[in-house]
Design an enzyme around this catalytic site. Structure first.
Site, short mmCIF file in Angstrom:
data_model
loop_
_atom_site.label_atom_id
_atom_site.label_comp_id
_atom_site.label_asym_id
_atom_site.label_seq_id
_atom_site.Cartn_x
_atom_site.Cartn_y
_atom_site.Cartn_z
N TYR A 330 3.63 40.26 72.51
CA TYR A 330 2.53 40.76 71.66
C TYR A 330 2.66 42.24 71.34
CZ TYR A 330 0.40 36.80 74.22
OH TYR A 330 0.13 35.60 74.81
N CYS A 356 19.10 40.02 79.19
CA CYS A 356 19.97 40.25 78.04
C CYS A 356 19.26 39.95 76.73
CB CYS A 356 21.23 39.41 78.18
SG CYS A 356 22.06 39.80 79.71
N GLU A 357 18.24 40.71 76.45
CA GLU A 357 17.49 40.58 75.20
C GLU A 357 16.98 41.97 74.84
OE1 GLU A 357 15.75 37.67 73.59
OE2 GLU A 357 16.18 36.09 75.04
N TYR A 385 -2.77 37.20 82.44
CA TYR A 385 -1.64 36.78 81.59
C TYR A 385 -0.37 37.52 82.01
CZ TYR A 385 -5.72 35.07 79.18
OH TYR A 385 -6.91 34.46 78.90
#
Ligand code: LLP
Length: 436
Positions: A330, A356-357, A385
């Site tokens: 978000y 790995c992002e 959350y």
């Protein structure tokens, strides 16, 4: 009121230095304050006292059994969305008769389980679901307590991914159709029309959308209630929290920024809504998640490396998007503070995890105190959350969780052992035979 504050240079949760927990239990580590949980619940409860009401904690925000037990001991009910969540409530000692079951996709098995447990109400999101609940109740020779979830088509003015009360969303039954649906439902033999529910979205920081929705729906509730003898009206959850509390240097009052002062408090919320709700003469249910647990929890992480590229200062930590996905998902802001304040020097930094992002980040270009490998950081407002949205992505075990009360701390969820990552997986025989 939140119980994370600096005493001298050390961050404390209630009376416990958080760094002692990080050293003892390792990181990434979720830490919750029982006193903060309790105070948030009580604050809301006090504000709603003029009404016959039930606070149904939305357990999707934080399902840890110790958190649920804390709230159950205070008299909370629960808002659930799956059989798993109902089983969690029961495991925590909660009462199914104080549970409202929401969600657009309830299966027959889930409905049957909830009926056998005797839940307070199904919040029904479509006509086919009403028919399904009626059929399952018939088979079990039970009466199913139901409330239709009305979609009032009101813009909650929040993040698009957490808006639920407009006709662009999959939730509820359109306002204009609700009376017809109740008329047809009243002919189904195994349903008891117990009330009406709505929920317009999450992280609402002003009263306006709540007022607009209740103003629109209250006359409908009054009409239906006199026809079908309702017992309750649920106004859903959504009360927002402050994600950017000011951390005035040397001050213990983190949460006194002008922004924090403008936030929608339970008192303001109740002040605006009570005059609209009281005339209905119904029991009012409210389903807060984030308000109760959001600022009662932090995620503690350890700095592994500092990496300077030509343009950026990357602080690489041992927590990642699999532990707290909200920034990646978000773009949400979580305040990041050191557990030990050593330096006042601020450096523009990206705090990132090892996954790995490129979306594995907790902040970008944020002025943060200079830190070194081995230092600990806390991501604030991670109690809602946070852990519940964690995953095993990149074969990373789930973090441990600790609950603090006063000077006491207890592990309320063990860190997941790495070997459990492939528990339940099997290699088929034919593959074994093919190995050399
Ligand atoms: N009731 C219903 C029917 C809901 O769908 C929700 C949240 C709540 C109550 C509780 O809302 P709250 O008081 O916590 O705002 N993962 C997102 C939030 C998703 C909210 C889903 N529904 C986030 O991290 O912001």
């Amino acid at each position: 009121m939140h119980d994370f504050r600096y005493v001298g240079s050390k961050l404390y949760c209630e009376h416990v230095p958080v760094e002692s927990l990080a050293r003892k239990y390792g990181t990434p580590l979720y830490v919750y304050s029982q006193r903060t949980l309790t105070q948030h619940f009580q604050k809301l409860n006090r504000a709603l006292l003029p009404l016959d009401h039930l606070i149904c904690f939305a357990i999707k925000a934080n399902g840890n059994l110790a958190v649920l037990r804390t709230l159950n001991n205070l008299g909370a009910g629960f808002d659930i969305v799956s059989e798993g969540e109902l089983r969690r409530v029961i495991a925590a000692g909660g009462d199914p008769q104080k549970c409202a079951f929401a969600g657009v996709g309830k299966t027959e098995a889930e409905i049957a389980f909830a009926l056998r447990q005797g839940i307070y109400a199904f919040n029904v999101e479509s006509e086919p679901e009403l028919q399904r609940i009626n059929a399952v109740a018939g088979r079990l020779k039970k009466m199913a307590p139901v409330a239709v979830r009305v979609n009032p088509n009101v813009d909650a003015h929040t993040h698009a991914k957490i808006t639920t009360g407009t006709y662009q969303n999959k939730f509820g039954i359109a306002f204009e159709e609700v009376e017809g649906v109740y008329a047809r439902a009243s002919k189904l033999k195994h349903l008891r029309l117990r009330g009406l529910q709505m929920h317009i979205g999450s992280q609402l920081t002003e009263a306006r959308p709540f007022i607009e929705a209740v103003r629109k729906v209250a006359p409908l509730v009054a009409r239906l209630s006199s026809k079908y003898r309702f017992e309750f009206f649920s106004i859903g959850g959504g009360l927002g929290i402050v994600y950017q509390p000011a951390l005035a240097s040397g001050s213990e009052k983190w949460w006194s920024s002008p922004k924090a002062k403008r936030i929608l408090t339970p008192e303001k919320y109740a002040h605006e809504l009570l005059p609209l709700l009281q005339p209905l003469g119904l029991r009012v249910l409210i389903e807060p998640g984030r308000f109760i647990t959001g600022n009662a929890g932090i995620l503690v992480t350890r700095v592994e490396y500092i990496k300077r590229t030509g343009q950026k200062n990357f602080v690489i930590v041992d927590a990642a998007m699999n532990d707290l996905i909200r920034p990646a998902f978000y773009d949400s802001h979580h305040e990041i503070v050191p557990l030990t304040r050593r330096s006042d020097r601020l450096i523009s930094s990206d705090v990132v995890g090892p996954i790995c992002e490129s979306s594995d980040f907790f902040c970008k270009d944020r002025k943060l105190p200079k830190v070194s490998p081995g230092d600990y950081l806390a991501l604030l407002s991670a109690g809602a959350y946070g852990f519940v949205m964690a995953s095993n992505y990149n074969a990373r075990p789930l973090a441990a969780e600790v609950l603090v009360q006063g000077s006491a701390a207890a592990v309320v969820r063990e860190r997941q052992p790495t070997a459990k990552l492939w528990e339940g997986e099997k290699v088929p025989r034919w593959l074994e035979r093919q190995s050399r």
